[in-house]
Design a protein around this motif. Structure first.
Motif, mmCIF file in Angstrom:
data_model
loop_
_atom_site.group_PDB
_atom_site.id
_atom_site.type_symbol
_atom_site.label_atom_id
_atom_site.label_comp_id
_atom_site.label_asym_id
_atom_site.label_seq_id
_atom_site.Cartn_x
_atom_site.Cartn_y
_atom_site.Cartn_z
ATOM 1 N N ARG A 109 0.851 -1.182 0.000
ATOM 2 C CA ARG A 109 0.000 0.000 0.000
ATOM 3 C C ARG A 109 0.892 1.240 0.000
ATOM 4 O O ARG A 109 2.047 1.185 0.403
ATOM 5 C CB ARG A 109 -0.887 0.019 1.255
ATOM 6 C CG ARG A 109 -1.737 -1.221 1.429
ATOM 7 C CD ARG A 109 -2.573 -1.150 2.692
ATOM 8 N NE ARG A 109 -1.743 -1.105 3.904
ATOM 9 C CZ ARG A 109 -2.235 -1.126 5.138
ATOM 10 N NH1 ARG A 109 -3.545 -1.187 5.311
ATOM 11 N NH2 ARG A 109 -1.433 -1.078 6.188
ATOM 12 N N ILE A 110 0.349 2.369 -0.454
ATOM 13 C CA ILE A 110 1.089 3.622 -0.405
ATOM 14 C C ILE A 110 1.232 4.062 1.054
ATOM 15 O O ILE A 110 0.253 4.110 1.801
ATOM 16 C CB ILE A 110 0.372 4.729 -1.203
ATOM 17 C CG1 ILE A 110 0.310 4.357 -2.693
ATOM 18 C CG2 ILE A 110 1.079 6.069 -1.007
ATOM 19 C CD1 ILE A 110 1.633 4.367 -3.400
ATOM 20 N N VAL A 111 2.453 4.359 1.433
ATOM 21 C CA VAL A 111 2.748 4.887 2.766
ATOM 22 C C VAL A 111 3.509 6.193 2.580
ATOM 23 O O VAL A 111 4.536 6.231 1.900
ATOM 24 C CB VAL A 111 3.583 3.899 3.607
ATOM 25 C CG1 VAL A 111 3.915 4.501 4.967
ATOM 26 C CG2 VAL A 111 2.838 2.576 3.774
ATOM 27 N N ASP A 112 3.024 7.272 3.162
ATOM 28 C CA ASP A 112 3.643 8.587 3.007
ATOM 29 C C ASP A 112 3.623 9.300 4.351
ATOM 30 O O ASP A 112 2.559 9.713 4.828
ATOM 31 C CB ASP A 112 2.879 9.405 1.957
ATOM 32 C CG ASP A 112 3.544 10.737 1.630
ATOM 33 O OD1 ASP A 112 4.461 11.145 2.381
ATOM 34 O OD2 ASP A 112 3.143 11.368 0.638
ATOM 35 N N LEU A 113 4.790 9.435 4.967
ATOM 36 C CA LEU A 113 4.891 10.089 6.268
ATOM 37 C C LEU A 113 5.368 11.537 6.149
ATOM 38 O O LEU A 113 5.795 12.140 7.133
ATOM 39 C CB LEU A 113 5.822 9.296 7.191
ATOM 40 C CG LEU A 113 5.358 7.874 7.537
ATOM 41 C CD1 LEU A 113 6.225 7.280 8.635
ATOM 42 C CD2 LEU A 113 3.896 7.842 7.956
#
Length: 339
Positions: free
Chosen positions: A188-192
């Motif tokens: 899944r897309i993970v963007d912190l």
């Protein structure tokens, strides 16, 4: 078949029938230099541009994979591949000479395992008997596109990584002899919120952890099920972050060997690679050139390869966007079908 929330289980166990790797000089000087099929003496390899050199390396890897299989191009039903350049031109231009039905994909540096997962799904589902998965990257083309051209001579921070110059190709078959692909977990897309293009490892580490934990959940496994778990190209900074995050989440990675392809392909203490390797070719060349050999020799029996990708572009960076990241995991085991 669908497994858990975001995984596929390949019940027919597609075989990695053959594979080939081509790398540049710095990769050849690294700890795995003798594991690759071709090591070029320079990064331009007689071409008019770095982009053309990258395409040629991919053509070489694909041709060698076909030769190693004993097949011909017209026996390969589909080709699945992508790269880092705009409109994945290295793959598109390389495949035009092969005359193989083509599925172009983009997962940044995760493309190697994304391609292997899709190729395995095609074969496992009976939609093809021989499918090629391939990818490539080049240090100079990546620097030119995403950061600063090498001629600019910019100083890089310690968090920066060195894009691997190389190409890897594998042919996935319905039957034959070789390591088998048993499953895959699609990330899944993970963007912190990280915006620094010189800190890819820090940006990608949470995505790697998200996919690793999803894989264990979906397949109801512990890390010790695998002899080796490798991330794709987190390098020193990202790998340390991922290790800490997994420990915080109570994932017992001490049950197995946990490594990173970006730290395996280079000697970060003695080569000018900053934090370590990255790029589509990083996990592709280490997996197809080194890990498969260990599986074939029986030195490893079960391996999980978790390739990571930073899905930024020059345009998104210039607009101040953060860096969305992803990771795809593929489970590979020794043994295979026998004709």
């Amino acid at each position: 078949m669908h497994k858990g929330q975001q995984s596929w289980e390949f019940r027919n166990k597609p075989v990695i029938f053959s594979a080939a790797t081509v790398v540049g000089p710095e990769e050849g000087r690294g700890p795995l230099g003798d594991q690759f099929d071709v090591v070029h003496e320079d990064n331009i390899i007689g071409q008019a541009s770095w982009e053309k050199a990258e395409k040629v390396m991919l053509e070489e890897a694909a041709k060698l994979a076909v030769e190693h299989s004993g097949l011909s191009n017209d026996q390969i039903q589909f080709y699945v591949g992508g790269d880092l350049l705009n409109q994945i031109i290295s793959n598109s231009f390389a495949v035009r000479s092969m005359k193989i039905p083509y599925l172009g994909i983009f997962g940044a540096c995760s493309t190697s395992m994304e391609g292997l997962a899709i190729a395995s799904m095609i074969v496992d589902g009976g939609y093809g008997t021989h499918v090629m998965a391939a990818t490539c990257s080049h240090n100079s083309t990546a620097e030119k596109q995403f950061r600063y051209p090498t001629e600019y001579g910019s100083q890089k921070p310690p968090t920066a990584q060195y894009t691997v110059t190389g190409a890897g190709a594998a042919i996935i078959a319905k039957e034959g002899r070789g390591p088998v692909v048993t499953g895959a977990t699609i990330g899944r897309i993970v963007d912190l919120g990280i915006k620094d293009p010189f800190n890819m490892g820090g940006a990608m580490a949470p995505a790697a952890v998200d996919t690793i934990t999803a894989h264990f959940r979906d397949f109801e496994r512990e890390p010790g099920y695998y002899d080796l778990i490798v991330t794709g190209d987190l390098a020193k900074v990202g790998f340390d972050i991922a290790s800490d995050l997994l420990k915080e989440q109570g994932v017992a990675m001490d049950q197995t060997r946990f490594r990173d392809c970006g730290l395996m392909i280079f000697d970060v203490e003695n080569q000018p690679v900053q934090a370590g390797g990255s790029g589509c070719a990083c996990s592709a060349t280490v997996t197809y050139g080194h890990i498969l050999k260990k599986l074939k020799r029986g030195e490893l029996h079960r391996v999980l390869v978790v390739a990571t990708g930073a899905l930024l572009s020059p345009l998104s960076f210039q607009q101040g966007e953060s860096i969305p990241c992803i990771a795809h995991a593929v489970a590979i085991e020794s043994g295979g079908h026998y004709e």
